[in-house]
Design an enzyme around this catalytic site. Structure first.
Site, short mmCIF file in Angstrom:
data_model
loop_
_atom_site.label_atom_id
_atom_site.label_comp_id
_atom_site.label_asym_id
_atom_site.label_seq_id
_atom_site.Cartn_x
_atom_site.Cartn_y
_atom_site.Cartn_z
CE LYS A 102 13.11 6.63 28.10
NZ LYS A 102 12.39 7.56 27.23
NE ARG A 108 33.76 21.68 27.75
CZ ARG A 108 34.49 22.55 27.05
NH1 ARG A 108 34.27 22.73 25.76
NH2 ARG A 108 35.42 23.25 27.65
CG ASP A 120 12.01 10.42 19.72
OD1 ASP A 120 12.39 9.23 19.75
OD2 ASP A 120 11.77 11.09 20.75
C1 LIG Z 1 12.44 8.93 27.08
C2 LIG Z 1 12.16 9.57 25.78
C3 LIG Z 1 12.78 10.79 25.42
C4 LIG Z 1 13.70 11.54 26.34
O1 LIG Z 1 14.87 10.81 26.58
P1 LIG Z 1 15.72 10.96 27.96
O2 LIG Z 1 16.84 10.02 27.74
O3 LIG Z 1 14.80 10.58 29.07
O4 LIG Z 1 16.14 12.38 28.04
C5 LIG Z 1 12.48 11.29 24.17
N1 LIG Z 1 11.63 10.67 23.32
C6 LIG Z 1 11.03 9.51 23.64
C7 LIG Z 1 10.12 8.86 22.66
C8 LIG Z 1 11.27 8.91 24.88
O5 LIG Z 1 10.65 7.78 25.20
#
Ligand SMILES: *Cc1c(COP(=O)(O)O)cnc(C)c1O
Length: 374
Positions: free
Chosen positions: A196, A52, A171
């Site tokens: 992604k 963890r 992000d």
């Molecule tokens: C998919 C996504 C998220 C969330 O990520 P997960 O791995 O699905 O929790 C956050 N920001 C963007 C821009 C995304 O495309």
């Protein structure tokens, strides 16, 4: 590996991950949750106690992203949302945050709920108002997304950073660390949904945070929270991620080329009203994207087809290579009718979000030609 190595070299070598024990040229998968102490009760490996906290496979994957981001430290989480939540959880009750409007819906929905429960003042603003909002409100944290999903809006990271003393969380999922190194542009923390393009094979759920300075108070809090609250990626997922990232620069290059070509084709099509893609000269964020992105503009675009909701759904239904599924950044192309998913957020009914994969571009364009035919 040398700090001067280019992304393609870092990725192909997985930042130097090998298996010294067997001599294998790829790292071994080590799924142990707990680690031995010797007869004097000293840990065999002082950095391995309990999984963890950390483990070899996690460190290997983190080392690749850290090198690609030019970061001081990188931490992996079990999903992109877990990574975002880890940052927001460091905020004290009553804090103030500025969040960009029209970003990934899952982020907006979670942040709204979290801020309500924690008495945090949430100021949501459009891209053009970010600088002013930061200067006026002087928030503790600013959260932006560039390019944004699904509007593909581009945010000038440095200009938002310069507007306040807030911690700037970026992000950069749709940009990937290959096209934008957000930390070099002023981000305090860069986040990616590694689910992604970073993994890119639609078979691992993961999230990642990187910082240019691990000594900051907020980063220390995030690090401690990951261990204590246990939002950590498992070794098998980390191992798969390391494997997938070897081809990340190649995949991103091809996806970006394909997306650019498809965006240009669709924009010129008589049955398309508009295309949102940072690589198109008429896109409002094109200039900023050119400054902030190198080597392409990513795999994500949104198309406004001429007509109503039914027409958009008809087109989506007729596509064969573009699989009808959510998510983005995988080697296979995907489409999504966003209005069906988030009808209450002002998404146009004729908007189709497209994630372009690494298939043959001729095949991809032919699929759209057929789908857009009478
Ligand atoms: C998919 C996504 C998220 C969330 O990520 P997960 O791995 O699905 O929790 C956050 N920001 C963007 C821009 C995304 O495309």
């Amino acid at each position: 590996m040398k700090k001067t190595h280019k992304p393609a070299t870092i990725a192909a070598h997985a930042a130097g991950a090998l298996d010294p024990q067997s001599g294998g040229v790829v790292p071994a998968l080590q799924p142990a949750t707990t680690f031995l102490r010797d007869e004097n009760y000293e840990l065999i490996r002082p950095d391995n106690t309990y999984s963890r906290d950390n483990s070899d496979n996690l460190r290997q994957a983190e080392a690749v992203i850290q090198a690609l981001e030019n970061a001081d430290e990188t931490l992996l989480f079990p999903s992109g949302m877990a990574a975002i939540a880890a940052v927001f959880r460091t905020l004290p009750n009553g804090a103030k945050v500025v969040v960009q409007s029209g970003i990934y819906w899952g982020t907006t929905a979670w942040i709204r709920d979290f801020c309500t429960r924690r008495d945090i003042a949430l100021i949501e603003v459009e891209v053009d108002d970010l600088q002013t909002a930061c200067a006026v409100h002087q928030p503790a944290l600013v959260h932006i997304e560039t390019p944004s999903n699904p509007w593909l809006k581009t945010v000038d990271i440095q200009s938002v950073k310069d507007a306040s003393t807030a911690t700037l969380l970026v992000d950069a999922t749709a940009a990937t660390p290959i096209l934008t190194r957000a930390l070099d542009h002023g981000a305090d923390i860069v986040m990616h949904s590694a689910t992604k393009a970073i993994n890119g094979h639609s078979d691992v759920l993961a999230g990642v945070l990187s910082t240019p300075s691990k000594e900051t108070e907020i980063w220390q809090a995030i690090h401690a929270d990951r261990k204590m609250a246990g939002a950590i990626l498992g070794p098998f997922e980390a191992w798969l991620l390391t494997r997938a990232m070897r081809t990340l620069p190649l995949r991103v290059e091809r996806m970006s080329q394909n997306a650019q070509a498809l965006a240009e084709y669709l924009l010129a099509h008589a049955k398309v009203d508009d295309v949102f893609y940072p690589g198109l000269p008429h896109h409002t964020g094109h200039k900023t994207a050119q400054k902030q992105m190198t080597g392409g503009f990513g795999s994500l675009l949104s198309v406004l087809v001429s007509g109503d909701r039914e027409e958009a759904l008809r087109v989506v239904g007729r596509l064969q290579l573009f699989l009808r599924a959510t998510s983005l950044g995988g080697v296979e192309s995907l489409v999504e009718h966003r209005h069906t998913i988030e009808p209450h957020t002002g998404i146009p009914e004729n908007l189709i979000r497209v994630s372009v994969g690494i298939e043959d571009i001729g095949d991809l364009i032919a699929d759209w030609t057929k789908a857009l035919k009478e």
